[in-house]
Scaffold this active site. Sequence first.
Site, PDB file in Angstrom:
ATOM      1  N   ARG A  29       0.826  -1.211   0.000  1.00 49.34           N
ATOM      2  CA  ARG A  29       0.000   0.000   0.000  1.00 49.34           C
ATOM      3  C   ARG A  29       0.861   1.262   0.000  1.00 49.34           C
ATOM      4  O   ARG A  29       0.460   2.284   0.589  1.00 49.34           O
ATOM      5  CB  ARG A  29      -0.970   0.028   1.189  1.00 49.34           C
ATOM      6  N   ARG A  33      -3.502   6.262   1.131  1.00 54.29           N
ATOM      7  CA  ARG A  33      -4.108   7.401   1.815  1.00 54.29           C
ATOM      8  C   ARG A  33      -3.187   8.143   2.778  1.00 54.29           C
ATOM      9  O   ARG A  33      -3.547   9.235   3.235  1.00 54.29           O
ATOM     10  CB  ARG A  33      -5.363   6.923   2.551  1.00 54.29           C
ATOM     11  N   ARG A  42      -7.303  11.282  -5.612  1.00 55.45           N
ATOM     12  CA  ARG A  42      -8.566  10.545  -5.427  1.00 55.45           C
ATOM     13  C   ARG A  42      -9.754  11.508  -5.437  1.00 55.45           C
ATOM     14  O   ARG A  42     -10.797  11.200  -6.024  1.00 55.45           O
ATOM     15  CB  ARG A  42      -8.532   9.751  -4.122  1.00 55.45           C
ATOM     16  N   ASP A  79      -6.916  -2.847  -7.156  1.00 55.74           N
ATOM     17  CA  ASP A  79      -7.506  -3.499  -5.993  1.00 55.74           C
ATOM     18  C   ASP A  79      -7.725  -4.967  -6.318  1.00 55.74           C
ATOM     19  O   ASP A  79      -8.028  -5.303  -7.472  1.00 55.74           O
ATOM     20  CB  ASP A  79      -8.841  -2.844  -5.607  1.00 55.74           C
ATOM     21  N   TYR A 155     -14.427 -12.519   0.097  1.00 54.43           N
ATOM     22  CA  TYR A 155     -15.145 -11.276  -0.195  1.00 54.43           C
ATOM     23  C   TYR A 155     -16.406 -11.551  -1.010  1.00 54.43           C
ATOM     24  O   TYR A 155     -17.448 -10.906  -0.810  1.00 54.43           O
ATOM     25  CB  TYR A 155     -14.243 -10.316  -0.952  1.00 54.43           C
TER      26      TYR A 155
END
Length: 358
Positions: A29, A33, A42, A79, A155
């Site tokens: 990552r 963020r 973003r 992703d 998921y």
Amino acid sequence: MSLPQLKNDVFLRSLLREPVPYTPIWLMRQAGRYLPEYNATRAQAGSFMQLAQNPEFACEVTLQPLRRFDLDAAILFSDILTVPHAMGLGLDFVAGEGPRFARPVRNEADVMALQAPDMSKLQYVFDAVSLIRKELDGKVPLIGFAGSPWTIACYMVEGQGSDDYRLVKSMMYQRPDLMHRMLEINAQTTCEYLNNQIRAGAQAVMLFDSWGGVLSDSLFQEFSLAYTRKVVDGLIREHDGKRVPVIVFTKGGGMWLEDIAGCGADAMGVDWTVNLSRARTRIGDKLALQGNLDPMTMFGGEEAIRREARRVIDDFGPVGQGGHVFNFGHGISRFTDPEAVGILVDEVHSYSRRHHSV
């Protein structure tokens, strides 16, 4: 497309256990963020999905950490859930809640309706890979990635993240036949997906088995590792005359190191619960190791960051013959100060050059 010669191949050489002058580092990552420039991009994109599905935006955020830090690899911004989204499950990212599927896979009819998607639905990913390779201009290698068949299945059934994995484990125990069918489709799709990333320009690929560690012994081997092996077995291992290393990572997989080491990958990621020296002893240097700093170390201040970086390098031992890629034991926290990352990269490079190179 003619691509420039790679200027820094230390990451690839270490994965292949070839001589290196220092320990290479990249971070799970690393484009995310914690970087203000990522958050600005973003916001410009409008949503996570619009960011991930636009090759220009995906390229921009992939390159952002490399402008700040002397990292040894870039990783495609995407992703793991793009694959089930292409299967028609309807992925969205809900603010404050994370990913959700509009149409989760919950029963026999849902499973029987599953099909491997047309790869054209994922062309935006392959276009991003090609664009990133061009824009990198040979600075460092590019890593492609996908989720493991088991993690993707979790998921797909849960419909979102989970604390207890009740729904997916219920299906696994009650209808293992349905779970195996889903995993078979996921393995086939994931293999094709990664091979398309390699053809587009990815120079190494990583398989994230983020939820493999929630399984019990024997069930991990049956429902997770067996399908990871199927993906690895089907991957392109040489492209444009170069070896394409494969990394597998099971979070919480420390008890299965020997099993994972036999899956055919070139390198194995380990989380922070694993001692690298003992891991090397257990697997007999069959493959390279990646990891394994606790991401929370980044909140301990400069002294702690440098101390823990040295400890991880020392745990692995001399790195002159390659075989170790420094990383976190999972993804970087969104609350991390970018200055702390700069300290970490500096310590890994400087300390490994001084104390562990040949």
